[in-house]
Design a protein around this motif. Structure first.
Motif, PDB file in Angstrom:
ATOM      1  N   HIS A  44      -4.983   4.165  34.188  1.00 50.87           N
ATOM      2  CA  HIS A  44      -5.811   4.618  33.255  1.00 50.87           C
ATOM      3  C   HIS A  44      -7.039   4.169  33.322  1.00 50.87           C
ATOM      4  O   HIS A  44      -7.453   2.935  33.488  1.00 50.87           O
ATOM      5  CB  HIS A  44      -5.194   4.610  31.858  1.00 50.87           C
ATOM      6  CG  HIS A  44      -5.832   5.340  30.608  1.00 50.87           C
ATOM      7  ND1 HIS A  44      -6.874   4.928  30.061  1.00 50.87           N
ATOM      8  CD2 HIS A  44      -5.463   6.323  30.046  1.00 50.87           C
ATOM      9  CE1 HIS A  44      -7.063   5.578  29.067  1.00 50.87           C
ATOM     10  NE2 HIS A  44      -6.275   6.672  29.249  1.00 50.87           N
ATOM     11  N   LEU A  71      -9.060   2.904  30.755  1.00 52.20           N
ATOM     12  CA  LEU A  71      -9.287   1.708  29.915  1.00 52.20           C
ATOM     13  C   LEU A  71      -8.084   0.600  30.400  1.00 52.20           C
ATOM     14  O   LEU A  71      -7.856  -0.409  29.505  1.00 52.20           O
ATOM     15  CB  LEU A  71      -9.044   2.324  28.538  1.00 52.20           C
ATOM     16  CG  LEU A  71      -9.864   3.117  27.955  1.00 52.20           C
ATOM     17  CD1 LEU A  71      -9.847   3.516  26.787  1.00 52.20           C
ATOM     18  CD2 LEU A  71     -11.441   2.450  28.121  1.00 52.20           C
ATOM     19  N   TYR A 127      -4.119   3.860  24.453  1.00 53.29           N
ATOM     20  CA  TYR A 127      -5.152   4.128  25.249  1.00 53.29           C
ATOM     21  C   TYR A 127      -6.304   4.924  24.211  1.00 53.29           C
ATOM     22  O   TYR A 127      -7.517   4.920  24.119  1.00 53.29           O
ATOM     23  CB  TYR A 127      -4.932   4.613  26.395  1.00 53.29           C
ATOM     24  CG  TYR A 127      -4.394   3.721  27.527  1.00 53.29           C
ATOM     25  CD1 TYR A 127      -4.925   2.687  27.755  1.00 53.29           C
ATOM     26  CD2 TYR A 127      -3.545   4.094  28.324  1.00 53.29           C
ATOM     27  CE1 TYR A 127      -4.650   1.756  28.623  1.00 53.29           C
ATOM     28  CE2 TYR A 127      -2.923   3.360  29.314  1.00 53.29           C
ATOM     29  CZ  TYR A 127      -3.549   2.284  29.492  1.00 53.29           C
ATOM     30  OH  TYR A 127      -2.887   1.511  30.273  1.00 53.29           O
ATOM     31  N   GLN A 164       2.135   4.155  24.936  1.00 52.82           N
ATOM     32  CA  GLN A 164       1.144   3.711  25.691  1.00 52.82           C
ATOM     33  C   GLN A 164      -0.257   4.463  25.767  1.00 52.82           C
ATOM     34  O   GLN A 164      -1.320   4.112  25.636  1.00 52.82           O
ATOM     35  CB  GLN A 164       1.423   3.107  27.169  1.00 52.82           C
ATOM     36  CG  GLN A 164       0.398   2.410  28.136  1.00 52.82           C
ATOM     37  CD  GLN A 164       0.036   1.168  27.608  1.00 52.82           C
ATOM     38  OE1 GLN A 164       0.807   0.019  27.423  1.00 52.82           O
ATOM     39  NE2 GLN A 164      -1.490   0.640  27.402  1.00 52.82           N
ATOM     40  N   THR A 165       0.268   5.769  25.922  1.00 52.27           N
ATOM     41  CA  THR A 165      -0.880   6.721  25.947  1.00 52.27           C
ATOM     42  C   THR A 165      -1.755   7.017  24.615  1.00 52.27           C
ATOM     43  O   THR A 165      -2.853   7.050  24.613  1.00 52.27           O
ATOM     44  CB  THR A 165      -0.263   8.140  26.419  1.00 52.27           C
ATOM     45  OG1 THR A 165       0.449   8.027  27.620  1.00 52.27           O
ATOM     46  CG2 THR A 165      -1.168   9.260  26.625  1.00 52.27           C
ATOM     47  N   ALA A 222      -5.491  -3.765  27.998  1.00 56.55           N
ATOM     48  CA  ALA A 222      -4.971  -2.695  27.264  1.00 56.55           C
ATOM     49  C   ALA A 222      -3.654  -1.977  27.849  1.00 56.55           C
ATOM     50  O   ALA A 222      -2.711  -1.625  27.433  1.00 56.55           O
ATOM     51  CB  ALA A 222      -6.019  -1.539  27.294  1.00 56.55           C
ATOM     52  N   SER A 223      -3.441  -2.283  29.401  1.00 57.26           N
ATOM     53  CA  SER A 223      -2.406  -1.798  30.028  1.00 57.26           C
ATOM     54  C   SER A 223      -1.168  -2.570  29.462  1.00 57.26           C
ATOM     55  O   SER A 223       0.078  -2.060  29.755  1.00 57.26           O
ATOM     56  CB  SER A 223      -2.397  -2.135  31.478  1.00 57.26           C
ATOM     57  OG  SER A 223      -2.689  -3.217  31.734  1.00 57.26           O
TER      58      SER A 223
END
Length: 130
Positions: A12, A14, A106, A102-103, A81-82
């Motif tokens: 992603h 981010l 983000y 998680q999505t 962030a991951s």
């Protein structure tokens, strides 16, 4: 050059973003806490340029909900962030269904919105009278 070439798994955009974890002590303000509780602790995850701005952003998010923050945070942690899904699994696994995926995390970080962990509320201690 096959038709079924494997698609690269790209992270992603981010994923490498530094985000801050700000633990706050929360009290009632314009908004009351649930009956019998006099305070709570909550971790606020947000993005900011540095830990001081992260603390300010976290306090603003809590105060916007109508609660007060009686003291400044003494510690601010950071993570990529991951790592949000791992943070949830390590600290609040039983409450994961109530927290962003998680999505979703983000998406909130892309909008500069704070994400709150679960509130850990406490009651007044019962002192016996002598």
């Amino acid at each position: 050059m096959g038709l079924f070439r494997r698609k690269k798994n790209t992270p992603h955009p981010l994923a490498d973003l530094d985000v801050w974890i700000v633990p706050l002590h929360v009290k009632a303000g314009a908004e009351a806490l649930p009956d019998r509780f006099i305070g709570a602790f909550v971790s606020v995850i947000c993005r900011a340029e540095n830990p001081n701005l992260a603390a300010w952003s976290a306090i603003q998010a809590i105060e916007a909900m109508g609660y007060s923050v009686p003291e400044s945070p003494t510690k601010v942690d950071h993570m990529k962030a991951s790592d949000f899904a791992n943070l949830v699994a390590d600290n609040w696994a039983g409450l994961a269904h109530e927290l962003p995926s998680q999505t979703e995390f983000y998406a909130r970080m892309a909008e500069h919105r704070a994400v709150l962990g679960p509130f850990a509320a406490y009651e007044a201690s019962q002192q016996s009278e002598s």
